[in-house]
Design an enzyme around this catalytic site. Sequence first.
Site, PDB file in Angstrom:
ATOM      1  N   CYS A  87      62.594  40.834  42.742  1.00 36.89           N
ATOM      2  CA  CYS A  87      62.925  40.794  44.168  1.00 36.89           C
ATOM      3  C   CYS A  87      61.665  41.045  45.008  1.00 36.89           C
ATOM      4  CB  CYS A  87      64.045  41.798  44.463  1.00 36.89           C
ATOM      5  SG  CYS A  87      64.879  41.473  46.032  1.00 36.89           S
ATOM      6  N   HIS A 204      68.380  41.003  40.151  1.00 35.22           N
ATOM      7  CA  HIS A 204      68.097  42.378  39.728  1.00 35.22           C
ATOM      8  C   HIS A 204      68.703  42.676  38.353  1.00 35.22           C
ATOM      9  CE1 HIS A 204      66.452  44.130  43.475  1.00 35.22           C
ATOM     10  NE2 HIS A 204      67.161  43.176  44.065  1.00 35.22           N
ATOM     11  N   GLU A 206      67.975  44.945  36.322  1.00 35.51           N
ATOM     12  CA  GLU A 206      68.067  46.394  36.052  1.00 35.51           C
ATOM     13  C   GLU A 206      69.421  46.968  36.465  1.00 35.51           C
ATOM     14  OE1 GLU A 206      66.471  45.034  38.517  1.00 35.51           O
ATOM     15  OE2 GLU A 206      66.545  46.271  40.342  1.00 35.51           O
TER      16      GLU A 206
END
Lengths: 234, 83
Positions: A87, A204, A206
């Site tokens: 990002c 994302h 994660e």
Amino acid sequence: MSARFGVVVFPGSNCEQDVVYALRFLGYDAAYIWHQDIDLSAYDALVLPGGFSHGDYLRCGAIARFAPAMEAVRRFAELGGPVIGICNGFQILTEAQLLPGALLRNRGLKFICETVPLRVELSVCQWLDLPAGAVVRIPINHNEGNYVCDPETLAGMEVRGQIVLRYCEPDGSRAPEGSAPNGALDDIAGICNESGTVFGLMPHPERVVDGIAGLTDGAAFFAAIARRIEEMVA
Amino acid sequence: MMRYEVYVTGKPGIFDPAGKTTAGALSNLGYAGVAQVRIGKFIQLSCDDSVSLEQLTEMCEKLLANPIIEDYRIEEVLEGAEG
């Protein structure tokens, strides 16, 4: 020995704790690197996390790219070290010209926060533990994810296998009018450098490693790096 | 002190949704003759005499504009031009 990831924190980063949590959940060693630090010798891999570095002032990533740590990131990348920008981290890597192109404001002018299907492309990216054609679901969360580059750069990236991830429909196909919710050129969600060692993506991973949010597709985005590092150390 | 104004605009062909939306709004207000609106950035710099035009160009190339997606123009504001 488990891989040691360094997560570079800029003023205004806000996903660094998610990244460190995800890496530790997956069993890897992870630590924060302040943007003023210039000694990155303790790390096997670097992650530039999401957020709003320096308030996104001027352009996203434009100021962060001149942080002292970024010169060290550049040297790390030049030596073939694994670097992932997520990002805002992706935006910083393009501003630093470690990756081609740029990220513009979303075509619809709206901040987009949703989980989207993404197709894994056949690429030279060394840090994705998924076969070409696989469809994963990962959240996106950004205002400036509309990837652009000039036609020659796009053609070159396609030939060299630098396009790693594309936005797609749930079945993996791409809509004729485009499947990118942000208007990204050629539905591009993630790209890598020519050697496949620097990887930038808007989604994302994660946020979807532990299953709490119902998905675990993000784990594959860190597993290949960790395995490669463990192989090199062994 | 020298004053400079830097105009940063999207390169031709770079889609500018804010400009397009604004053009639509002007059209809705009855201004039928507006063919296109492009929205960019305006940056004012106050510099001492040691700052050269070459340095300003370098500032634009390095930081103030992203040459991949933006064009820029530097204008020197002449002494006494402001009220």
